[in-house]
Design an enzyme around this catalytic site. Structure first.
Site, PDB file in Angstrom:
ATOM      1  N   TYR A 255     -36.028 105.876   4.889  1.00 32.58           N
ATOM      2  CA  TYR A 255     -37.275 105.110   4.983  1.00 32.58           C
ATOM      3  C   TYR A 255     -38.447 106.001   5.331  1.00 32.58           C
ATOM      4  O   TYR A 255     -38.291 107.012   6.002  1.00 32.58           O
ATOM      5  CB  TYR A 255     -37.134 104.016   6.061  1.00 32.58           C
ATOM      6  CG  TYR A 255     -36.110 102.967   5.774  1.00 32.58           C
ATOM      7  CD1 TYR A 255     -35.601 102.759   4.495  1.00 32.58           C
ATOM      8  CD2 TYR A 255     -35.629 102.159   6.799  1.00 32.58           C
ATOM      9  CE1 TYR A 255     -34.653 101.790   4.260  1.00 32.58           C
ATOM     10  CE2 TYR A 255     -34.682 101.183   6.566  1.00 32.58           C
ATOM     11  CZ  TYR A 255     -34.189 101.008   5.295  1.00 32.58           C
ATOM     12  OH  TYR A 255     -33.241 100.041   5.070  1.00 32.58           O
TER      13      TYR A 255
ATOM     14  N   SER B 274     -32.770  91.740   3.222  1.00 31.53           N
ATOM     15  CA  SER B 274     -33.629  91.088   2.220  1.00 31.53           C
ATOM     16  C   SER B 274     -33.370  89.585   2.122  1.00 31.53           C
ATOM     17  O   SER B 274     -33.195  89.040   1.031  1.00 31.53           O
ATOM     18  CB  SER B 274     -33.449  91.732   0.841  1.00 31.53           C
ATOM     19  OG  SER B 274     -34.600  91.515   0.050  1.00 31.53           O
TER      20      SER B 274
ATOM     21  N   LEU C 281     -35.407  87.367   2.281  1.00 29.78           N
ATOM     22  CA  LEU C 281     -36.504  86.766   1.514  1.00 29.78           C
ATOM     23  C   LEU C 281     -36.558  87.338   0.100  1.00 29.78           C
ATOM     24  O   LEU C 281     -37.538  87.144  -0.613  1.00 29.78           O
ATOM     25  CB  LEU C 281     -37.842  86.991   2.221  1.00 29.78           C
ATOM     26  CG  LEU C 281     -37.989  86.364   3.605  1.00 29.78           C
ATOM     27  CD1 LEU C 281     -39.394  86.602   4.151  1.00 29.78           C
ATOM     28  CD2 LEU C 281     -37.690  84.864   3.562  1.00 29.78           C
TER      29      LEU C 281
ATOM     30  N   GLY D   2     -39.377  89.431  -0.564  1.00 28.30           N
ATOM     31  CA  GLY D   2     -40.619  88.693  -0.321  1.00 28.30           C
ATOM     32  C   GLY D   2     -40.874  87.556  -1.286  1.00 28.30           C
ATOM     33  O   GLY D   2     -41.740  86.706  -1.047  1.00 28.30           O
TER      34      GLY D   2
ATOM     35  N   LEU E  82     -39.213  84.887  -1.899  1.00 26.06           N
ATOM     36  CA  LEU E  82     -38.927  83.553  -1.358  1.00 26.06           C
ATOM     37  C   LEU E  82     -40.049  83.025  -0.464  1.00 26.06           C
ATOM     38  O   LEU E  82     -40.044  81.849  -0.097  1.00 26.06           O
ATOM     39  CB  LEU E  82     -37.601  83.562  -0.596  1.00 26.06           C
ATOM     40  CG  LEU E  82     -36.356  83.442  -1.477  1.00 26.06           C
ATOM     41  CD1 LEU E  82     -35.097  83.864  -0.731  1.00 26.06           C
ATOM     42  CD2 LEU E  82     -36.208  82.017  -2.012  1.00 26.06           C
TER      43      LEU E  82
ATOM     44  N   LYS F  79     -45.191  84.077  -2.438  1.00 31.12           N
ATOM     45  CA  LYS F  79     -46.448  84.799  -2.688  1.00 31.12           C
ATOM     46  C   LYS F  79     -46.519  85.443  -4.066  1.00 31.12           C
ATOM     47  O   LYS F  79     -47.610  85.856  -4.492  1.00 31.12           O
ATOM     48  CB  LYS F  79     -46.674  85.856  -1.605  1.00 31.12           C
ATOM     49  CG  LYS F  79     -45.652  86.975  -1.554  1.00 31.12           C
ATOM     50  CD  LYS F  79     -45.944  87.897  -0.371  1.00 31.12           C
ATOM     51  CE  LYS F  79     -44.896  88.990  -0.216  1.00 31.12           C
ATOM     52  NZ  LYS F  79     -45.152  89.819   0.985  1.00 31.12           N
TER      53      LYS F  79
END
Length: 350
Positions: free
Chosen positions: A53, A238, A240, A243, A245, A248
């Site tokens: 990361y 993850s 979501l 993201g 879910l 957006k």
């Protein structure tokens, strides 16, 4: 905050795990400090990172997230005993990380030492293999015949696992790590490590983190059943689905600064017509129950039998507060029935 036992270990982890992969790219040191402070204040005692990361992974940002966490630890040394810290060794395929080589006993030892330096700590509570040396059915590769299991040399893979396990066991004995886990692996991978640990009296796998969400339930029931009965903690990442879910990205939206505006190592494989149709249905359910779509997805993930701790990530404090609040939400029978109906219509939308 509820706490669960981390697999066969004696550690108890909060049912929310603070993910950190955007720190060093979408988030600054100041942002990370705020997130860590807030999470700890809410009772979260589990933080997950990786040497790879920030994401998307690049040579420039390699190791920056661990460095950011290390900077926080250095100025909050009295807090180190108050949380469980997890990190990961990167798998093969990234040329700027050990030449893109496979994970081995030698690279495990090297990676642990380097992570400890960046994290400015004497030990890592849970050290994980980010992905196995063999190609695994993750990151959109879970459909039949996308990869070939019959072309894998199982004996060779197993010998590689033993070499890795011996290095991990040595690190445990040295006090550099307390436990080890897997990521993006399979029941076969879990069970091979367990067999090897039993046969050679080596440290035992404690946890696995795999992608799991309302859009990606492939680990239910077989892998999760395996985890429950083998006492291996199951840690969804993850939840979501990158993201999506949250709603957006519906109708092609790309909010400025959002993850889908950045190049993705594995591409936007979750961006399909079925994904957006399913998300639209989930958004309607969330609205009916006066919660946000993200909170519906997280509250659902939390209540799945066998889930130990769900890894969340946020790029703003508002998102973090919304996500953590989801774990106080109980979904009742009518909401769960509505969700189940969508899952039946869209069992594998990407």
């Amino acid at each position: 905050m509820k706490y669960n036992k981390l697999g066969s270990s004696q550690l108890s982890v909060s049912e929310v795990c603070l993910g950190s992969m955007t720190w060093g790219n979408q988030n600054t040191q100041h942002d990370a400090n705020q997130q860590i402070d807030y999470a700890l204040a809410q009772g979260i005692n589990f933080i997950d990172t990786a040497e790879m990361y920030a994401v998307p992974p690049t040579e420039k940002t390699y190791g920056t997230t661990e460095t950011i966490i290390g900077n926080w630890i250095a100025t909050n040394q009295n807090q180190r005993e108050n949380f469980i810290l997890a990190s990961k060794i990167a798998g093969n395929g990234l040329a700027y990380i050990r030449g893109g080589s496979d994970i081995s006993g030698e690279t495990v030892t090297q990676a642990i030492d380097n992570s400890l330096k960046r994290l400015q700590t004497d030990y890592i509570d849970l050290y994980q293999l980010h992905w196995p040396n063999r190609t695994s059915p993750h990151f959109g590769k879970h459909h039949p015949n996308h990869i070939s299991f019959t072309n894998v040399n199982a004996e060779q893979e197993t010998q590689g696992m033993l070499d890795i396990l011996q290095a991990l066991d040595k690190a445990v004995k040295q006090g550099k790590i307390r436990h080890f886990g897997l990521s993006d692996d399979t029941p076969w991978g879990i069970n091979q490590y367990i067999k090897l640990s039993e046969a050679h009296n080596l440290t035992r796998v404690t946890a696995i983190q795999n992608e799991f969400s309302l859009l990606h339930t492939k680990d239910w029931p077989y892998l999760i059943e395996n985890c429950v009965h083998q006492e291996v903690a199951y840690l969804p990442w993850s939840p979501l689905a990158g993201g999506v879910l949250s709603g957006k990205y519906l109708n092609g939206a790309r909010p400025e600064g959002s993850r889908w505006c950045h190049a993705q190592r594995n591409g936007l494989f979750r961006d399909t017509q079925n994904t957006h149709q399913a998300v639209s249905r989930y958004m309607q359910i969330a609205e009916q129950h006066n919660i946000t779509p993200a909170q519906l997805a997280l509250a659902w993930c939390k209540q799945v039998d066998g889930v130990t701790s769900t890894i969340i990530g946020a790029t703003s404090m508002a998102q973090l507060k919304e996500d953590i609040a989801a774990f106080d939400i109980q979904l009742y029978a009518d909401a769960l029935k509505q969700v189940a109906d969508v899952l039946k219509d869209f069992p594998a939308p990407f």
